[in-house]
Write a protein that holds these residues in place. Sequence first.
Motif, PDB file in Angstrom:
ATOM      1  N   GLU A   1       0.966  -1.222   0.003  1.00  0.00           N
ATOM      2  CA  GLU A   1      -0.087  -0.047   0.040  1.00  0.00           C
ATOM      3  C   GLU A   1       0.754   1.166  -0.115  1.00  0.00           C
TER       4      GLU A   1
ATOM      5  N   ARG B 231       2.247   1.836  -3.582  1.00  0.00           N
ATOM      6  CA  ARG B 231       1.061   2.225  -4.540  1.00  0.00           C
ATOM      7  C   ARG B 231       0.816   3.796  -4.035  1.00  0.00           C
ATOM      8  N   ARG B 232       0.855   4.105  -3.057  1.00  0.00           N
ATOM      9  CA  ARG B 232       0.694   5.466  -2.666  1.00  0.00           C
ATOM     10  C   ARG B 232       1.721   6.569  -2.985  1.00  0.00           C
TER      11      ARG B 232
ATOM     12  N   SER C 227       3.995   5.625  -5.638  1.00  0.00           N
ATOM     13  CA  SER C 227       4.167   5.658  -6.935  1.00  0.00           C
ATOM     14  C   SER C 227       3.473   6.934  -7.540  1.00  0.00           C
ATOM     15  N   GLY C 228       2.562   7.474  -7.278  1.00  0.00           N
ATOM     16  CA  GLY C 228       1.766   8.223  -7.916  1.00  0.00           C
ATOM     17  C   GLY C 228       0.813   8.109  -8.833  1.00  0.00           C
ATOM     18  N   VAL C 229       0.716   6.886  -9.473  1.00  0.00           N
ATOM     19  CA  VAL C 229      -0.314   6.650 -10.300  1.00  0.00           C
ATOM     20  C   VAL C 229      -1.053   5.403 -10.001  1.00  0.00           C
ATOM     21  N   ASN C 230      -0.974   5.274  -8.490  1.00  0.00           N
ATOM     22  CA  ASN C 230      -2.054   4.170  -7.913  1.00  0.00           C
ATOM     23  C   ASN C 230      -1.764   2.901  -8.443  1.00  0.00           C
ATOM     24  N   LYS C 231      -0.403   2.389  -8.565  1.00  0.00           N
ATOM     25  CA  LYS C 231      -0.111   0.951  -9.030  1.00  0.00           C
ATOM     26  C   LYS C 231       1.313   0.635  -8.127  1.00  0.00           C
ATOM     27  N   TYR C 232       1.299  -0.294  -7.155  1.00  0.00           N
ATOM     28  CA  TYR C 232       2.191  -0.815  -6.538  1.00  0.00           C
ATOM     29  C   TYR C 232       3.552  -1.084  -7.275  1.00  0.00           C
TER      30      TYR C 232
END
Length: 70
Positions: free
Chosen positions: A49, A52-53, A55-60
């Motif tokens: 999580e 994911r947070r 990364s800026g693109v909501n992908k881990y």
Amino acid sequence: MWYEILPGMAIMGVCLSIPGLSTVFMHRFCNGGKEKRIARYPYQWTLMERDRRISGVNKYYVSKGLENID
């Protein structure tokens, strides 16, 4: 003789390894060249999580190094 079983065992080994290898390649294809991460414990889920947070693109699986984090 005993060596007559070798071709059958080789075919069976190849057939049993196909699902595992194909899964790895499918995950790499779908996740931008990285294997799928599995969160078996709450701490691992927390790390996913966080990634994911950050990364800026909501992908881990889209990672940033420490030098790119604001």
